[in-house]
Motif scaffolding. Sequence first.
Motif, short mmCIF file in Angstrom:
data_model
loop_
_atom_site.label_atom_id
_atom_site.label_comp_id
_atom_site.label_asym_id
_atom_site.label_seq_id
_atom_site.Cartn_x
_atom_site.Cartn_y
_atom_site.Cartn_z
N UNK A 1 15.93 54.24 48.32
CA UNK A 1 16.53 53.15 47.49
C UNK A 1 17.40 52.07 48.11
N UNK A 2 18.13 52.28 49.22
CA UNK A 2 18.82 51.54 50.23
C UNK A 2 18.01 50.60 50.84
N UNK A 3 16.70 51.01 51.20
CA UNK A 3 15.78 50.21 52.02
C UNK A 3 14.98 49.35 51.34
N UNK A 4 14.71 49.33 50.15
CA UNK A 4 14.02 48.28 49.31
C UNK A 4 14.85 46.80 49.39
N UNK A 5 15.89 46.93 49.06
CA UNK A 5 16.69 45.51 48.91
C UNK A 5 16.92 44.98 50.44
N UNK A 6 16.81 45.91 51.50
CA UNK A 6 16.82 45.12 52.88
C UNK A 6 15.41 44.56 53.31
N UNK A 7 14.41 45.34 52.71
CA UNK A 7 13.08 44.84 53.26
C UNK A 7 12.68 43.49 52.26
N UNK A 8 13.01 43.54 51.17
CA UNK A 8 12.60 42.33 50.27
C UNK A 8 13.65 41.24 50.49
N UNK A 9 14.67 41.39 51.13
CA UNK A 9 15.56 40.32 51.75
C UNK A 9 14.97 39.70 52.84
N UNK A 10 14.24 40.22 53.62
CA UNK A 10 13.34 39.55 54.47
C UNK A 10 11.80 38.88 54.17
N UNK A 11 11.75 38.66 52.84
CA UNK A 11 10.46 38.16 52.51
C UNK A 11 10.93 36.72 51.70
N UNK A 12 10.36 35.69 51.82
CA UNK A 12 10.43 34.55 51.35
C UNK A 12 9.12 34.56 50.16
N UNK A 13 9.32 33.83 48.98
CA UNK A 13 8.30 33.95 48.07
C UNK A 13 7.28 32.52 48.25
N UNK A 14 7.08 31.90 49.44
CA UNK A 14 6.23 31.07 49.77
C UNK A 14 5.77 31.01 51.09
N UNK A 15 4.65 30.45 51.55
CA UNK A 15 4.14 30.28 52.84
C UNK A 15 4.96 29.21 53.66
N UNK A 16 5.67 29.74 54.38
CA UNK A 16 6.47 28.59 55.18
C UNK A 16 6.37 28.91 56.68
N UNK A 17 5.98 27.40 57.26
CA UNK A 17 5.66 27.54 58.60
C UNK A 17 6.81 27.10 59.37
N UNK A 18 6.98 27.42 60.75
CA UNK A 18 8.28 26.79 61.58
C UNK A 18 8.29 25.43 61.53
N UNK A 19 7.29 24.61 61.39
CA UNK A 19 7.59 23.14 61.09
C UNK A 19 8.03 22.84 59.74
N UNK A 20 8.03 23.68 58.80
CA UNK A 20 8.76 23.55 57.45
C UNK A 20 10.24 23.66 57.32
N UNK A 21 10.72 24.38 58.35
CA UNK A 21 12.20 24.53 58.30
C UNK A 21 13.21 23.57 58.50
#
Length: 77
Positions: A1-21
Motif C-alpha cells: 500500500x505504501x509503495x503505489x503512491x511513491x511509484x505513481x509519483x514517478x510517472x507523468x501522464x504524457x510523453x515528455x522529452x528533455x527538450x520539453x522541460x
Amino acid sequence: DALTPILTYHVIGARVFSSDLVNNSDVPTVNGGTLRITLTGSPKVKGKTNATASNIIITDILATNGVVHVIDQVLLP
C-alpha cells in the motif's frame, strides 16, 4: 500500500522529452502530486517532501509506452 503512491509519483501522464522541460516548472504526476523541474546548472527534479532535488542523469530513453529519464534518488510525494 505504501509503495503505489511513491511509484505513481514517478510517472507523468504524457510523453515528455528533455527538450520539453521548462526551468522552474511544476509537473503533474499520475498520482495527483507535482514535481518541480529546475534546469539551472544541471537538470534536476524535486519531490514535494524531498530535502534535496534529484539529478536527472540520463534522458530520453524511448520505451514502448513513453520516455524514461534516470534520476539518482527516490522522489517522495
